[in-house]
Design a protein around this motif. Structure first.
Motif, PDB file in Angstrom:
ATOM      1  N   THR A 196      -4.277 -40.661   0.548  1.00 10.18           N
ATOM      2  CA  THR A 196      -3.004 -40.125   0.072  1.00 10.18           C
ATOM      3  C   THR A 196      -3.209 -38.821  -0.696  1.00 10.18           C
ATOM      4  O   THR A 196      -2.417 -37.892  -0.572  1.00 10.18           O
ATOM      5  N   LEU A 197      -4.271 -38.745  -1.474  1.00 11.38           N
ATOM      6  CA  LEU A 197      -4.581 -37.531  -2.242  1.00 11.38           C
ATOM      7  C   LEU A 197      -6.083 -37.317  -2.225  1.00 11.38           C
ATOM      8  O   LEU A 197      -6.852 -38.251  -2.464  1.00 11.38           O
ATOM      9  N   ARG A 198      -6.504 -36.077  -1.945  1.00 15.31           N
ATOM     10  CA  ARG A 198      -7.924 -35.753  -1.983  1.00 15.31           C
ATOM     11  C   ARG A 198      -8.123 -34.394  -2.644  1.00 15.31           C
ATOM     12  O   ARG A 198      -7.396 -33.439  -2.342  1.00 15.31           O
ATOM     13  N   ILE A 199      -9.107 -34.326  -3.535  1.00 17.76           N
ATOM     14  CA  ILE A 199      -9.432 -33.057  -4.192  1.00 17.76           C
ATOM     15  C   ILE A 199     -10.854 -32.695  -3.819  1.00 17.76           C
ATOM     16  O   ILE A 199     -11.816 -33.276  -4.312  1.00 17.76           O
ATOM     17  N   GLY A 200     -11.009 -31.738  -2.916  1.00 15.58           N
ATOM     18  CA  GLY A 200     -12.311 -31.295  -2.464  1.00 15.58           C
ATOM     19  C   GLY A 200     -12.770 -31.993  -1.203  1.00 15.58           C
ATOM     20  O   GLY A 200     -12.060 -32.816  -0.613  1.00 15.58           O
ATOM     21  N   THR A 201     -13.981 -31.646  -0.778  1.00 19.81           N
ATOM     22  CA  THR A 201     -14.634 -32.257   0.374  1.00 19.81           C
ATOM     23  C   THR A 201     -16.076 -32.567  -0.011  1.00 19.81           C
ATOM     24  O   THR A 201     -16.562 -32.136  -1.060  1.00 19.81           O
ATOM     25  N   SER A 202     -16.781 -33.276   0.845  1.00 23.03           N
ATOM     26  CA  SER A 202     -18.186 -33.554   0.565  1.00 23.03           C
ATOM     27  C   SER A 202     -18.974 -32.261   0.392  1.00 23.03           C
ATOM     28  O   SER A 202     -19.811 -32.134  -0.514  1.00 23.03           O
ATOM     29  N   GLU A 203     -18.689 -31.271   1.247  1.00 23.05           N
ATOM     30  CA  GLU A 203     -19.450 -30.031   1.219  1.00 23.05           C
ATOM     31  C   GLU A 203     -19.236 -29.238  -0.068  1.00 23.05           C
ATOM     32  O   GLU A 203     -20.113 -28.496  -0.511  1.00 23.05           O
ATOM     33  N   THR A 204     -18.070 -29.365  -0.682  1.00 21.97           N
ATOM     34  CA  THR A 204     -17.758 -28.594  -1.897  1.00 21.97           C
ATOM     35  C   THR A 204     -17.729 -29.479  -3.136  1.00 21.97           C
ATOM     36  O   THR A 204     -17.207 -29.081  -4.173  1.00 21.97           O
ATOM     37  N   SER A 205     -18.302 -30.676  -3.040  1.00 18.05           N
ATOM     38  CA  SER A 205     -18.106 -31.676  -4.090  1.00 18.05           C
ATOM     39  C   SER A 205     -18.778 -31.334  -5.411  1.00 18.05           C
ATOM     40  O   SER A 205     -18.421 -31.892  -6.449  1.00 18.05           O
ATOM     41  N   MET A 206     -19.729 -30.416  -5.426  1.00 19.95           N
ATOM     42  CA  MET A 206     -20.359 -30.028  -6.681  1.00 19.95           C
ATOM     43  C   MET A 206     -19.649 -28.855  -7.361  1.00 19.95           C
ATOM     44  O   MET A 206     -20.077 -28.371  -8.402  1.00 19.95           O
ATOM     45  N   LYS A 207     -18.552 -28.385  -6.776  1.00 12.89           N
ATOM     46  CA  LYS A 207     -17.748 -27.348  -7.418  1.00 12.89           C
ATOM     47  C   LYS A 207     -16.849 -27.959  -8.489  1.00 12.89           C
ATOM     48  O   LYS A 207     -16.377 -29.086  -8.360  1.00 12.89           O
ATOM     49  N   SER A 208     -16.585 -27.184  -9.518  1.00 10.07           N
ATOM     50  CA  SER A 208     -15.667 -27.612 -10.560  1.00 10.07           C
ATOM     51  C   SER A 208     -14.241 -27.272 -10.135  1.00 10.07           C
ATOM     52  O   SER A 208     -13.913 -26.104  -9.931  1.00 10.07           O
TER      53      SER A 208
END
Length: 381
Positions: A196-208
């Motif tokens: 339902t809601l997602r913030i980011g992806t696995s590839e960008t998961s270390m971004k703030s």
């Protein structure tokens, strides 16, 4: 093109209507008229979409307001068919847009790029293709400092996340506020990609990302095990109400997130879940979880980790604070340490976990949000 200006004596105009000085209200009835109005729009202007509903239109808006004088685009028409909206702007308000009884083949129903834009009082309802496997997102946020508030997302039944924050743009990203929205009736999917809601992806998961998800109501959102999928760092999830959802608030990737004062009620759904944790430095504080099922084996589940994990794998859970949570009548264990141990190379148990002041009785001290508190029809503060 119609214009509305203050009708006042010249010497009183600036004192009484400083925000409306040189601003215009333009009413448009066709997509072509909207494009013309957008090209001429200045900070402070209001563009209103009026007349009959619009079908099979692809709207692209490039607008630039200011913090003191945003450009507002208000819609009194509904969009159907294969309609979609793509905004690239700064200090733009999208107000009252409704998409219903349509579908896309790919892409995004509403896509927002740029900075400091607001999407308010908008509705996406039943915008579904014939096949559950057709994937597109209902709303996508790129750029930074957007606000999505008092919107309603209802009746999604196909692959693709309802609302996504993307972090793959160059430069600053995130810092969005997602608040006072109503997510409801998301039917069960057939695998991954039904969040339902997602913030980011696995590839960008270390971004703030530094997003705030606050005071939203989730009802009967059953898409997949990850109702909310956190895949970035430094986000806050607070004072949300989750009722009868067959999934969990999941910190799937990323570090240093705060999950506090959320009310999670199973409401008789045996597939419902509480909070699942992967990563480091998280704080799980003051949540009330009651009557959830065993979808994640307990009310709060700390996942087992993979040694030297890739970005798409489970990192070890470390340095997590779990304090002041109320856990009542939930299936499975209260707090699971090592969820998924032994599967997919997950051999590392959580480390340095602090658990304080867990409560096992009592009525929720948190406000339970109701439909009249959120969405387009709610009174805004």
């Amino acid at each position: 093109m119609l214009k509305r200006r203050c009708v006042l004596l010249p010497f009183l105009f600036l004192a009484i209507c400083p925000m409306l000085a040189n601003a215009e209200e333009v009413r448009v009835e066709t997509p072509a008229a909207l494009q013309t109005a957008a090209k001429l729009a200045k900070p402070g202007d209001i563009i209103k979409l009026v007349g009959a509903d619009w079908s099979d239109v692809k709207i692209k808006l490039i607008l630039k307001g200011t913090e003191a004088k945003p450009i507002t685009v208000q819609s009194q028409v509904a969009f159907t068919g294969a309609s979609e909206l793509n905004l690239r702007g700064e200090y733009v308000v999208l107000d009252g847009f409704t998409f219903r009884n349509g579908s896309l083949k790919t892409g995004h129903v509403i896509r927002v790029r740029g900075a400091h834009n607001r999407v308010t009082r908008c509705t996406i309802e039943g915008y579904n293709p014939e096949s559950i496997d057709v994937r597109y997102q209902w709303m996508s946020l790129y750029g930074h400092h957007h606000r999505v508030d008092h919107c309603r997302f209802t009746g999604q039944n196909h692959s693709g996340t309802t609302l996504v924050v993307w972090l793959d743009d160059d430069g600053e990203v995130g810092r969005h506020r997602i608040e006072h929205n109503h997510f409801l009736n998301r039917s069960r999917g057939n695998g991954n990609g039904f969040e339902t809601l997602r913030i980011g992806t696995s590839e960008t998961s270390m971004k703030s990302a530094r997003c705030v998800v606050a005071e939203n109501l989730f009802e009967n959102c059953d898409g997949e095990v990850e109702l909310i999928s956190n895949k970035s760092c430094d986000n806050i999830y607070e004072r949300n109400t989750i009722v009868g959802c067959a999934g969990a608030l999941t910190l799937r990737h990323g570090n240093n997130c705060i999950v506090r004062e959320n009310l999670i009620l199973g409401d008789g759904d045996r597939h419902s879940g509480g909070i699942r944790v992967v990563g480091e430095g998280h704080q799980i504080i003051g949540n009330h979880i009651e009557g959830v099922g065993d979808r994640i084996d307990g009310a709060i589940a700390l996942s087992a980790g993979v040694p030297n994990p890739k970005l798409n794998q489970h990192t070890q859970v470390k340095n997590v604070l779990i304090e002041g949570n109320t856990l009542i009548d939930n299936a499975g264990e209260e707090i699971v340490q090592g969820h998924g141990l032994g599967s997919r190379s997950r051999t590392l148990l959580p480390e340095n976990i602090t658990i304080k002041n867990t409560r096992r009785t009592g009525k929720p001290q948190l406000k339970r949000l109701k439909p009249e508190d959120v969405g387009p029809d709610a009174k805004q503060k």
